[in-house]
Design a protein around this motif. Sequence first.
Motif, PDB file in Angstrom:
ATOM      1  N   VAL B 197      30.421   3.710   9.491  1.00  0.00           N
ATOM      2  CA  VAL B 197      29.060   4.176   9.725  1.00  0.00           C
ATOM      3  C   VAL B 197      28.106   3.291   8.926  1.00  0.00           C
ATOM      4  CG1 VAL B 197      27.453   6.073   9.284  1.00  0.00           C
ATOM      5  CG2 VAL B 197      29.731   6.554  10.208  1.00  0.00           C
ATOM      6  N   ASP B 198      27.033   2.847   9.552  1.00  0.00           N
ATOM      7  CA  ASP B 198      26.005   2.061   8.874  1.00  0.00           C
ATOM      8  C   ASP B 198      25.136   3.038   8.079  1.00  0.00           C
ATOM      9  OD1 ASP B 198      23.658   0.722   8.200  1.00  0.00           O
ATOM     10  OD2 ASP B 198      23.819  -0.619   9.939  1.00  0.00           O
ATOM     11  N   LEU B 199      25.288   3.022   6.752  1.00  0.00           N
ATOM     12  CA  LEU B 199      24.617   4.028   5.927  1.00  0.00           C
ATOM     13  C   LEU B 199      23.096   3.942   6.034  1.00  0.00           C
ATOM     14  CD1 LEU B 199      26.704   4.303   2.623  1.00  0.00           C
ATOM     15  CD2 LEU B 199      26.878   5.617   4.733  1.00  0.00           C
ATOM     16  N   GLU B 200      22.593   2.703   6.150  1.00  0.00           N
ATOM     17  CA  GLU B 200      21.140   2.564   6.270  1.00  0.00           C
ATOM     18  C   GLU B 200      20.653   3.199   7.570  1.00  0.00           C
ATOM     19  OE1 GLU B 200      19.030   1.842   3.929  1.00  0.00           O
ATOM     20  OE2 GLU B 200      20.908   1.793   2.801  1.00  0.00           O
ATOM     21  N   ALA B 201      21.406   2.952   8.625  1.00  0.00           N
ATOM     22  CA  ALA B 201      21.044   3.551   9.913  1.00  0.00           C
ATOM     23  C   ALA B 201      21.123   5.066   9.834  1.00  0.00           C
ATOM     24  CB  ALA B 201      21.956   3.018  11.016  1.00  0.00           C
ATOM     25  N   LEU B 202      22.119   5.551   9.110  1.00  0.00           N
ATOM     26  CA  LEU B 202      22.259   7.002   8.961  1.00  0.00           C
ATOM     27  C   LEU B 202      21.079   7.570   8.175  1.00  0.00           C
ATOM     28  CD1 LEU B 202      23.890   9.620   9.309  1.00  0.00           C
ATOM     29  CD2 LEU B 202      25.124   9.039   7.209  1.00  0.00           C
ATOM     30  N   ARG B 203      20.740   6.899   7.058  1.00  0.00           N
ATOM     31  CA  ARG B 203      19.606   7.374   6.250  1.00  0.00           C
ATOM     32  C   ARG B 203      18.322   7.396   7.080  1.00  0.00           C
ATOM     33  NH1 ARG B 203      21.881   4.195   2.038  1.00  0.00           N
ATOM     34  NH2 ARG B 203      22.938   5.559   0.553  1.00  0.00           N
ATOM     35  N   ALA B 204      18.194   6.384   7.932  1.00  0.00           N
ATOM     36  CA  ALA B 204      16.978   6.318   8.761  1.00  0.00           C
ATOM     37  C   ALA B 204      16.980   7.398   9.836  1.00  0.00           C
ATOM     38  CB  ALA B 204      16.882   4.938   9.410  1.00  0.00           C
ATOM     39  N   ALA B 205      18.188   7.807  10.243  1.00  0.00           N
ATOM     40  CA  ALA B 205      18.274   8.772  11.352  1.00  0.00           C
ATOM     41  C   ALA B 205      18.128  10.216  10.894  1.00  0.00           C
ATOM     42  CB  ALA B 205      19.609   8.594  12.086  1.00  0.00           C
ATOM     43  N   VAL B 206      18.554  10.540   9.675  1.00  0.00           N
ATOM     44  CA  VAL B 206      18.524  11.948   9.256  1.00  0.00           C
ATOM     45  C   VAL B 206      17.100  12.372   8.921  1.00  0.00           C
ATOM     46  CG1 VAL B 206      20.883  11.957   8.373  1.00  0.00           C
ATOM     47  CG2 VAL B 206      18.987  11.453   6.815  1.00  0.00           C
ATOM     48  N   GLY B 207      16.888  13.669   9.020  1.00  0.00           N
ATOM     49  CA  GLY B 207      15.576  14.197   8.699  1.00  0.00           C
ATOM     50  C   GLY B 207      15.557  15.703   8.863  1.00  0.00           C
ATOM     51  N   SER B 208      14.374  16.245   8.886  1.00  0.00           N
ATOM     52  CA  SER B 208      14.260  17.708   8.948  1.00  0.00           C
ATOM     53  C   SER B 208      14.676  18.248  10.313  1.00  0.00           C
ATOM     54  CB  SER B 208      12.824  18.123   8.656  1.00  0.00           C
ATOM     55  OG  SER B 208      11.968  17.498   9.598  1.00  0.00           O
ATOM     56  N   ASP B 209      14.875  17.320  11.285  1.00  0.00           N
ATOM     57  CA  ASP B 209      15.318  17.779  12.608  1.00  0.00           C
ATOM     58  C   ASP B 209      16.829  17.586  12.809  1.00  0.00           C
ATOM     59  OD1 ASP B 209      15.344  15.044  12.680  1.00  0.00           O
ATOM     60  OD2 ASP B 209      14.226  14.839  14.565  1.00  0.00           O
ATOM     61  N   THR B 210      17.544  17.128  11.766  1.00  0.00           N
ATOM     62  CA  THR B 210      18.975  16.875  11.913  1.00  0.00           C
ATOM     63  C   THR B 210      19.753  18.186  11.910  1.00  0.00           C
ATOM     64  OG1 THR B 210      18.757  14.766  10.771  1.00  0.00           O
ATOM     65  CG2 THR B 210      20.985  15.694  10.947  1.00  0.00           C
TER      66      THR B 210
END
Lengths: 450, 486
Positions: B197-210
């Motif tokens: 998993v690309d951690l940066e991509a994951l960090r960018a994807a998560v949020g209050s809607d995850t």
Amino acid sequence: MKHRYLPMTEQDRQEMMETVGIQSIDELFADIPQAVRYQGTMPMSEPLDEYALLRHMKGLADQNANFDTHASFLGAGLYDHHIPVVINHVISRSEFYTAYTPYQPEISQGELQAIFEFQSYICELTGMKVANASMYDGATAFAEAAVLAAGATKRKKLMVSRTVHPEARQVLRTSAEAWGLEVVEIDYTDGVTDLTKLGAAIDGDTAAVLVQSPNFFGAIEDLRAIEPLIHGVKGLMVVSANPIALGVLETPGRLGADIVVGDAQPLGIPASLGGPTCGFFAVAEPLMRRMPGRIVGQTVDRNGKRGFVLTLQAREQHIRREKATSNICSNQALLALCASVYLSVMGKEGMREVGELNIRKSHYASGKLAEISGAECTFSAPFFNEFVLKLPEGTSVKTVNSKLAQEGYLGGYDLGRDYPELAGHILVAVTEKRSKEEIDQFASALEGCL
Amino acid sequence: MKPEQSLIFELSRPGRSAYSLPQCDVPQNESIEALIPQGLLRSEPVVLPEVSEVDVIRHYTSLSRRNFGVDNGFYPLGSCTMKYNPKINEDVARFPGLAKIHPYQPEESMQGALELMYTLQNDLAALTGMDAVSLQPAAGAHGEWTGLMMIRAYHESRGETRTKVIVPDSSHGTNPASAAAAGLDTVTIPSNDKGMVDLEALRAAVGSDTAALMLTNPSTLGLFETQIVEIAAIVHEAGGLLYYDGANSNAIMGITRPGDMGFDVVHLNLHKTMSTPHGGGGPGAGPVGVKAKLIPFLPQPTVARNEDGSFSLDFGGPQSIGRVKAYYGNFGILVRAYAYIRTYGPDGLREVSENAVLNANYMMHRLAPYFEIPYPGVCKHEFVMSGRNLKQYGVRTLDVAKRLLDFGYHPPTVYFPLTVEECMMIEPTETESKETLDGFIETMIQIVKEAQETPEIVINAPHTTEISRLDETQAARKPVLNCSCG
């Protein structure tokens, strides 16, 4: 002792580790962070040798009343029909049961053809044009039919009769929650869907009417009368059917159904505490490309020879991912095979005869049980092999059924569980297996338990 | 050339029959039409084949011989875990006390069945590191959907609207399809060059809607996600939950557990990890395990043990997502899985995973000189390799797969995951011997040689099967989906 399912010898292990270039098996797991490695032995059941396991399993099995030890008058969606002996022989062919989904058609023609024949059988029984390779069970097929209907009509309101199996309605409610669909339940009158109430409830936002026939009470719905009500507003008619009844009852397809679903359990599938059974799913041609699940089609090979392949896969999750018509992947192929073998064995005459036997024996039983003092048949609608019996006022069905189990009977389904107004009523199923003698004795036993 | 295989309908001859039914020993004073109004009866008789019992047996035996199962030979189909299906499991599942029982019979008359389910719930919870298990889902995808419905209900119970499900690009197609069926949207994130998993991509994807991250670990590339602890932290800090797709559990039994990795929900495919047969496409079973905070949302019913030691069905509380299947699950499959667990016990299951992983690594090392291995190092229970080095000879991965048929092997999974060009995904499982693996490896080496020297042999394969390659385009363009014999 070397485990009988594990062929790797110590020498194999050493040679293979050498090829891989490792000194210990642990090195294969070195990439797993220490913090999440499991230490010790998991607190699970201990292993048993083959003989001990057989004895243990027999011990568990022997605690359960079953169709061999008890005469069953219990149905409610799962029935004690005779299962022709050949079925188990066919499904025990390990070329069938140890195979995966037929993704390599050249070495899977047997399974693919079996599914093609199953689809053909379901079309013939239901009077529909297209059927799929199977669904998990009747209840999930029912819910998927509702989702399909909503998608096809771009409407969100579903009219569901209260005479549909309560568990199918529960599964539908779970699905409807996910898809944001509105489920309106339509009451019944005299054991069948109340057409006046249904007619009043249907409007231009109605995606579908969903009924079951024979319904949960065993009664046959008047599909002819329902059809214009829903088609008049360009909604769809979804019918859940008992396939063994379709040897004698008019097909839902001929009566205008757009989607026909159901559970194939009556067709040679063991009850198995409710699973695995086999859902079936059939549609009118315009809905073909919206169907969930696998579909097998006929084609030719490079030499022009007839063959079969999985087809119309552009609907499915492995191709379409989030845009698929359903998330279903594994289905109930081996049980679909049971149903196919059953229908092959029964044939044209057998399906008519078994249908008539169910009608005759259940009608005899309804007359017999209604003779019990204080009991009466609740509804007058025509029925197939199941009917509702009101027991004398104040009867606890749970207590009666416990007593009956001790006397060697599986008593009728306690309708008070789902229908408060039917507390003290039982749903009695009578298949071709029940003899007159068993029915008479059951009537006496029931009376004795009251 | 053998004659074409008949359809069962084509064997029909009027007057033949294969059935034997109980007698009608009740009075037949009335006609059927007197019991059921004529208008409800079939206007035309059902058209089904009329054949004798021997016809039925010969027909289906003939079909079975045109089919390939694990009992026929090696079946290294990646992510499907085609291990040996033990025969004792088949026998015990057919005991009348386990096969001929009704879900609505009185609970006191099905105590053995309930005890089996209760023990299996606990064993699967221990195996996955979860606090409770529902046995109701009928298959893996069904388990995914059930798990996502629970996740959705959990967030809603906390007054949060979370609609996004994050999946890596190597995920099974069922993951996004299950999310859609649960009314959730999918966000696909790329893998990094190590297949993780690309951690940066994951960090960018998560949020209050995850709502959740769905992860298969080891992944469909056969790789253990080494950053799992960080991944769990990222998702949890954003308020999302972690879903474990258990399709690849055969790699980790007793070695690591989803619950310990930080997963909140997990499904297992009993038809993969627990050896229950695939049946030509099903039935399976996809039990779902959850951490304590999700227990109120489990589907109904589960099996509970009472104070007096008896067992009963627990229909749960008001927060349950409800029912996902009629009755209690694919009980017949649960019986087989239970028998399997009782055959191995916890230490045996660990040995299963160790052997499965060693077999895969051995094959990967031996095939590495002949195919491109995009992710070298250690794999888990399966590995992927690319057949793109054969494209220069006009040979594709599909051709290699078809050529394997001539040698009596079931091909690997091909063209999945989508992230690897000309992909082959090989999963040998633990029940195959070194000789079997060696035989397959030697065959693959020979096919590479053929591709270089006589590519037409590979391109035109298979040569020995009952039929050759089928016209799939015609099948989809002009669908013939039943025999229209009626």
